[in-house]
Design a protein around this motif. Structure first.
Motif, PDB file in Angstrom:
ATOM      1  N   UNK A   7       0.806  -1.205   0.000  1.00  0.00           N
ATOM      2  CA  UNK A   7       0.000   0.000   0.000  1.00  0.00           C
ATOM      3  C   UNK A   7       0.840   1.256   0.000  1.00  0.00           C
ATOM      4  N   UNK A   8       0.207   2.329   0.467  1.00  0.00           N
ATOM      5  CA  UNK A   8       0.882   3.624   0.446  1.00  0.00           C
ATOM      6  C   UNK A   8       0.633   4.366   1.753  1.00  0.00           C
ATOM      7  N   UNK A   9       1.592   5.207   2.096  1.00  0.00           N
ATOM      8  CA  UNK A   9       1.489   6.091   3.240  1.00  0.00           C
ATOM      9  C   UNK A   9       1.609   7.514   2.736  1.00  0.00           C
ATOM     10  N   UNK A  10       0.823   8.405   3.280  1.00  0.00           N
ATOM     11  CA  UNK A  10       1.003   9.829   3.018  1.00  0.00           C
ATOM     12  C   UNK A  10       1.766  10.393   4.203  1.00  0.00           C
ATOM     13  N   UNK A  11       2.888  11.024   3.915  1.00  0.00           N
ATOM     14  CA  UNK A  11       3.801  11.529   4.932  1.00  0.00           C
ATOM     15  C   UNK A  11       3.652  13.046   5.054  1.00  0.00           C
ATOM     16  N   UNK A  30      13.999  -6.879   8.821  1.00  0.00           N
ATOM     17  CA  UNK A  30      13.064  -7.752   8.112  1.00  0.00           C
ATOM     18  C   UNK A  30      13.794  -8.606   7.085  1.00  0.00           C
ATOM     19  N   UNK A  31      14.660  -7.985   6.316  1.00  0.00           N
ATOM     20  CA  UNK A  31      15.370  -8.720   5.264  1.00  0.00           C
ATOM     21  C   UNK A  31      16.309  -9.780   5.809  1.00  0.00           C
ATOM     22  N   UNK A  32      16.768  -9.612   7.037  1.00  0.00           N
ATOM     23  CA  UNK A  32      17.611 -10.625   7.677  1.00  0.00           C
ATOM     24  C   UNK A  32      16.785 -11.769   8.255  1.00  0.00           C
ATOM     25  N   UNK A  33      15.487 -11.587   8.362  1.00  0.00           N
ATOM     26  CA  UNK A  33      14.594 -12.595   8.923  1.00  0.00           C
ATOM     27  C   UNK A  33      14.313 -13.661   7.871  1.00  0.00           C
ATOM     28  N   UNK A  34      14.581 -14.907   8.184  1.00  0.00           N
ATOM     29  CA  UNK A  34      14.411 -15.986   7.201  1.00  0.00           C
ATOM     30  C   UNK A  34      12.958 -16.177   6.768  1.00  0.00           C
ATOM     31  N   UNK A  35      12.015 -15.673   7.545  1.00  0.00           N
ATOM     32  CA  UNK A  35      10.598 -15.786   7.193  1.00  0.00           C
ATOM     33  C   UNK A  35      10.121 -14.644   6.297  1.00  0.00           C
ATOM     34  N   UNK A  36      11.009 -13.705   6.012  1.00  0.00           N
ATOM     35  CA  UNK A  36      10.661 -12.562   5.157  1.00  0.00           C
ATOM     36  C   UNK A  36      11.234 -12.788   3.765  1.00  0.00           C
ATOM     37  N   UNK A  37      10.367 -12.827   2.767  1.00  0.00           N
ATOM     38  CA  UNK A  37      10.819 -12.983   1.382  1.00  0.00           C
ATOM     39  C   UNK A  37      11.164 -11.642   0.742  1.00  0.00           C
ATOM     40  N   UNK A  38      10.529 -10.571   1.190  1.00  0.00           N
ATOM     41  CA  UNK A  38      10.813  -9.245   0.641  1.00  0.00           C
ATOM     42  C   UNK A  38      10.252  -8.183   1.580  1.00  0.00           C
ATOM     43  N   UNK A  39      10.910  -7.026   1.589  1.00  0.00           N
ATOM     44  CA  UNK A  39      10.477  -5.917   2.434  1.00  0.00           C
ATOM     45  C   UNK A  39      11.032  -4.648   1.811  1.00  0.00           C
ATOM     46  N   UNK A  40      10.145  -3.709   1.481  1.00  0.00           N
ATOM     47  CA  UNK A  40      10.593  -2.479   0.841  1.00  0.00           C
ATOM     48  C   UNK A  40       9.739  -1.297   1.288  1.00  0.00           C
ATOM     49  N   UNK A  41      10.411  -0.199   1.575  1.00  0.00           N
ATOM     50  CA  UNK A  41       9.777   1.084   1.868  1.00  0.00           C
ATOM     51  C   UNK A  41      10.412   2.054   0.883  1.00  0.00           C
ATOM     52  N   UNK A  42       9.612   2.549  -0.065  1.00  0.00           N
ATOM     53  CA  UNK A  42      10.173   3.300  -1.187  1.00  0.00           C
ATOM     54  C   UNK A  42       9.487   4.640  -1.398  1.00  0.00           C
ATOM     55  N   UNK A  43      10.267   5.668  -1.722  1.00  0.00           N
ATOM     56  CA  UNK A  43       9.654   6.957  -2.055  1.00  0.00           C
ATOM     57  C   UNK A  43       8.946   6.864  -3.399  1.00  0.00           C
ATOM     58  N   UNK A  49       5.051  13.371  -1.090  1.00  0.00           N
ATOM     59  CA  UNK A  49       4.574  13.057   0.255  1.00  0.00           C
ATOM     60  C   UNK A  49       4.115  11.615   0.384  1.00  0.00           C
ATOM     61  N   UNK A  50       4.415  10.786  -0.603  1.00  0.00           N
ATOM     62  CA  UNK A  50       3.945   9.400  -0.608  1.00  0.00           C
ATOM     63  C   UNK A  50       5.115   8.429  -0.487  1.00  0.00           C
ATOM     64  N   UNK A  51       4.884   7.374   0.297  1.00  0.00           N
ATOM     65  CA  UNK A  51       5.824   6.272   0.439  1.00  0.00           C
ATOM     66  C   UNK A  51       5.065   4.992   0.117  1.00  0.00           C
ATOM     67  N   UNK A  52       5.679   4.129  -0.684  1.00  0.00           N
ATOM     68  CA  UNK A  52       5.069   2.856  -1.057  1.00  0.00           C
ATOM     69  C   UNK A  52       5.665   1.745  -0.190  1.00  0.00           C
ATOM     70  N   UNK A  53       4.789   0.847   0.245  1.00  0.00           N
ATOM     71  CA  UNK A  53       5.168  -0.251   1.138  1.00  0.00           C
ATOM     72  C   UNK A  53       4.917  -1.584   0.433  1.00  0.00           C
ATOM     73  N   UNK A  54       5.871  -2.501   0.543  1.00  0.00           N
ATOM     74  CA  UNK A  54       5.670  -3.861   0.046  1.00  0.00           C
ATOM     75  C   UNK A  54       6.406  -4.821   0.969  1.00  0.00           C
ATOM     76  N   UNK A  55       5.690  -5.822   1.445  1.00  0.00           N
ATOM     77  CA  UNK A  55       6.286  -6.872   2.267  1.00  0.00           C
ATOM     78  C   UNK A  55       5.734  -8.217   1.821  1.00  0.00           C
TER      79      UNK A  55
END
Length: 91
Positions: A7-11, A30-43, A49-55
């Protein structure tokens, strides 16, 4: 079954870079956690004013455990609103 969080966050205006910087520790954990396949917080490339989230997590229990053990931060004081959803997918 895996869990996708996306999703997205408005900052707060002018605080996006600070939010991204404060997200780095959680992203690394998160990325060091073996149960996490992907984790990203991106401008967002268009909205300053928006940040995109993907986990992507291997299970609900792994996601819940991470949320309960993540780094302490006042990061969410920078969030004006959010539109983030979780999806269960069969792998």
């Amino acid at each position: 079954m895996a869990i996708i969080v996306a999703g997205k966050l408005t900052i707060k205006s002018g605080s996006r870079d600070e939010f991204i910087e404060k997200s780095c520790e959680a992203t690394l954990q998160a990325r060091e956690n073996e149960a996490c396949d992907d984790f990203s917080v991106s401008p967002d490339p268009i909205d300053l004013n928006r940040v995109n989230i993907y986990e992507k997590w291997k299970s609900r229990s792994a996601l819940d455990a991470f949320r309960g053990s993540g780094p302490e931060s006042d990061i969410f004081s920078l969030v004006v609103c959010f539109d983030v959803n979780e999806y269960e997918i069969n792998t």
